[in-house]
Design a protein around this motif. Structure first.
Motif, PDB file in Angstrom:
ATOM      1  N   ARG A 116       2.157 -13.385  27.422  1.00  0.00           N
ATOM      2  CA  ARG A 116       3.265 -12.839  26.636  1.00  0.00           C
ATOM      3  C   ARG A 116       3.503 -11.352  26.815  1.00  0.00           C
ATOM      4  O   ARG A 116       4.577 -10.861  26.504  1.00  0.00           O
ATOM      5  CB  ARG A 116       3.001 -13.085  25.158  1.00  0.00           C
ATOM      6  CG  ARG A 116       3.025 -14.524  24.785  1.00  0.00           C
ATOM      7  CD  ARG A 116       2.591 -14.663  23.343  1.00  0.00           C
ATOM      8  NE  ARG A 116       2.090 -15.995  23.105  1.00  0.00           N
ATOM      9  CZ  ARG A 116       2.824 -16.986  22.616  1.00  0.00           C
ATOM     10  NH1 ARG A 116       4.075 -16.776  22.302  1.00  0.00           N
ATOM     11  NH2 ARG A 116       2.303 -18.176  22.449  1.00  0.00           N
ATOM     12  N   ASP A 124      -8.173 -10.768  27.124  1.00  0.00           N
ATOM     13  CA  ASP A 124      -9.473 -10.717  26.435  1.00  0.00           C
ATOM     14  C   ASP A 124     -10.491  -9.834  27.165  1.00  0.00           C
ATOM     15  O   ASP A 124     -11.454  -9.367  26.563  1.00  0.00           O
ATOM     16  CB  ASP A 124     -10.072 -12.121  26.323  1.00  0.00           C
ATOM     17  CG  ASP A 124      -9.050 -13.121  25.866  1.00  0.00           C
ATOM     18  OD1 ASP A 124      -9.164 -13.591  24.742  1.00  0.00           O
ATOM     19  OD2 ASP A 124      -8.108 -13.399  26.645  1.00  0.00           O
ATOM     20  N   GLN A 160      -2.085  -7.264  31.118  1.00  0.00           N
ATOM     21  CA  GLN A 160      -2.287  -8.715  31.161  1.00  0.00           C
ATOM     22  C   GLN A 160      -1.660  -9.290  32.429  1.00  0.00           C
ATOM     23  O   GLN A 160      -0.521  -8.980  32.760  1.00  0.00           O
ATOM     24  CB  GLN A 160      -1.653  -9.356  29.911  1.00  0.00           C
ATOM     25  CG  GLN A 160      -2.069 -10.800  29.735  1.00  0.00           C
ATOM     26  CD  GLN A 160      -1.350 -11.486  28.581  1.00  0.00           C
ATOM     27  OE1 GLN A 160      -0.275 -11.069  28.161  1.00  0.00           O
ATOM     28  NE2 GLN A 160      -1.949 -12.554  28.081  1.00  0.00           N
ATOM     29  N   ASN A 178      -4.513  -7.025  17.995  1.00  0.00           N
ATOM     30  CA  ASN A 178      -5.389  -8.084  17.485  1.00  0.00           C
ATOM     31  C   ASN A 178      -6.616  -8.268  18.376  1.00  0.00           C
ATOM     32  O   ASN A 178      -7.737  -8.429  17.889  1.00  0.00           O
ATOM     33  CB  ASN A 178      -4.604  -9.408  17.370  1.00  0.00           C
ATOM     34  CG  ASN A 178      -3.861  -9.800  18.633  1.00  0.00           C
ATOM     35  OD1 ASN A 178      -3.168  -8.979  19.217  1.00  0.00           O
ATOM     36  ND2 ASN A 178      -3.999 -11.024  19.072  1.00  0.00           N
ATOM     37  N   SER A 224       4.006 -15.938  15.252  1.00  0.00           N
ATOM     38  CA  SER A 224       5.137 -15.031  15.384  1.00  0.00           C
ATOM     39  C   SER A 224       6.342 -15.607  14.668  1.00  0.00           C
ATOM     40  O   SER A 224       6.843 -15.027  13.714  1.00  0.00           O
ATOM     41  CB  SER A 224       5.417 -14.616  16.827  1.00  0.00           C
ATOM     42  OG  SER A 224       5.537 -15.711  17.660  1.00  0.00           O
TER      43      SER A 224
END
Ligand code: ATP
Ligand code: ZN
Length: 286
Positions: free
Chosen positions: A14, A54, A10, A73, A161
């Motif tokens: 995060r 994504d 990423q 996820n 979270s």
């Protein structure tokens, strides 16, 4: 020229910092500017691609990247045929159903005929289907948690979270749909030189992960309690036992797992262990 393995992580979010830190702990360094999108390591045959999370499943599936780090996820929602090779222990969260706090919630069947806003239509759709609940799924890409207050839906399904975002939007979590953490994914059937590089990376990565779960323990034990203490501490093979200068005492060294860490410490103290030292392990090569 030697082949290079391409890893997608990423770019900013995060998972970015921890993904890079993990590679760093594997001894793989990169020079990164603030706008770098692609770079090569100077000490390992790895090329780094920095992307939106994504997009990572499609890039790995198409072979633009060979492997990637992202949330489970996202892997499950996108549904590409990727191999989840390793769970990485960070980016932990859950995908949950939530409803306005005032709702008198009795069970999943309460969602029948209701509207649920989510960015995870695929995972939620499967979950509801398996549970035999028919609800209307409204796909929205961001700020899902405001959907009930603006009258768009009766409930939401979103990543949680700590739960503080739900709370500040007047919602309560009622069902956990999925738990997730960052994972290493690979295109199935990596072969040849790339496979070799991947195996080498995986070896390092597993050594780092193992060390994160284990601690090195040193303690002093009275000779007559040694058997009892060793029984508490199986270690990798068997513990190292060294004589101490003081007659009747030995020093015992071993490795303990974080899962039952405190139980073991209590048991060791009760069995007569003294001067217990616990130190982090940097790498664990088995
Ligand atoms: P991108 O710009 O790359 O699309 P994003 O906004 O979709 O980023 P982040 O919010 O950075 O994604 O989250 C990345 C991943 O971090 C999530 O897919 C999830 O696996 C994990 N995660 C952990 N805790 C949370 C949280 N509280 N909220 C959202 N994601 C979380
Ligand atoms: Zn994203």
């Amino acid at each position: 020229m030697q082949a290079k393995l391409k890893i997608a992580i990423q770019k900013s979010g995060r998972l970015s910092e921890k993904s890079l830190a993990l590679l760093q702990e594997c001894g793989i360094s990169f020079n990164l500017g603030s706008n770098t999108l692609r770079t090569e390591s100077h000490n390992f045959p790895l090329e780094l691609l920095l992307l939106r999370d994504d997009d990572i499943p499609a890039y790995v599936s198409d072979g633009v990247a060979d492997i990637g780090i992202l949330g489970e996820n996202v892997v499950l929602e996108k549904g590409y045929p990727l191999e989840i090779v390793e769970k990485l222990g960070f980016g932990k969260c859950r995908l949950s159903l939530a409803v306005p706090r005032a709702t008198h919630y009795q069970g999943l069947s309460d969602f029948a005929g209701k509207r649920i806003a989510t960015s995870y239509p695929k995972i939620l759709g499967t979950y509801l289907r398996v549970a035999g609940v028919e609800a209307e799924i409204h796909v929205i890409s961001g700020s899902v948690e405001i959907a009930p207050s603006i009258g768009l839906a009766e409930g939401i399904c979103d990543i949680v979270s700590s739960g503080s975002t739900l709370l500040s939007n007047g919602l309560k979590e009622v069902e956990e749909v999925l738990t997730s953490e960052a994972v290493l994914v690979a295109k199935p059937h990596l072969e040849g030189e790339k496979r070799d590089i991947f195996d080498k990376l995986l070896f390092r990565l597993r050594a780092v992960r193992r060390s994160q779960h284990n601690k090195y323990i040193l303690l002093n034990a009275p000779q007559d309690k040694l058997d009892q203490i060793i029984a508490i501490l199986p270690g990798l093979k068997s513990p190292t036992v060294l004589p101490l200068a003081e007659e009747g005492w030995v020093s015992v060294h071993s490795v303990i797992h974080e899962d039952d860490f405190w139980e073991k410490i209590d048991a060791l103290q009760q069995a007569g262990a003294e001067g217990i030292l616990v130190v982090p392990i940097e790498k664990m090569l088995i």
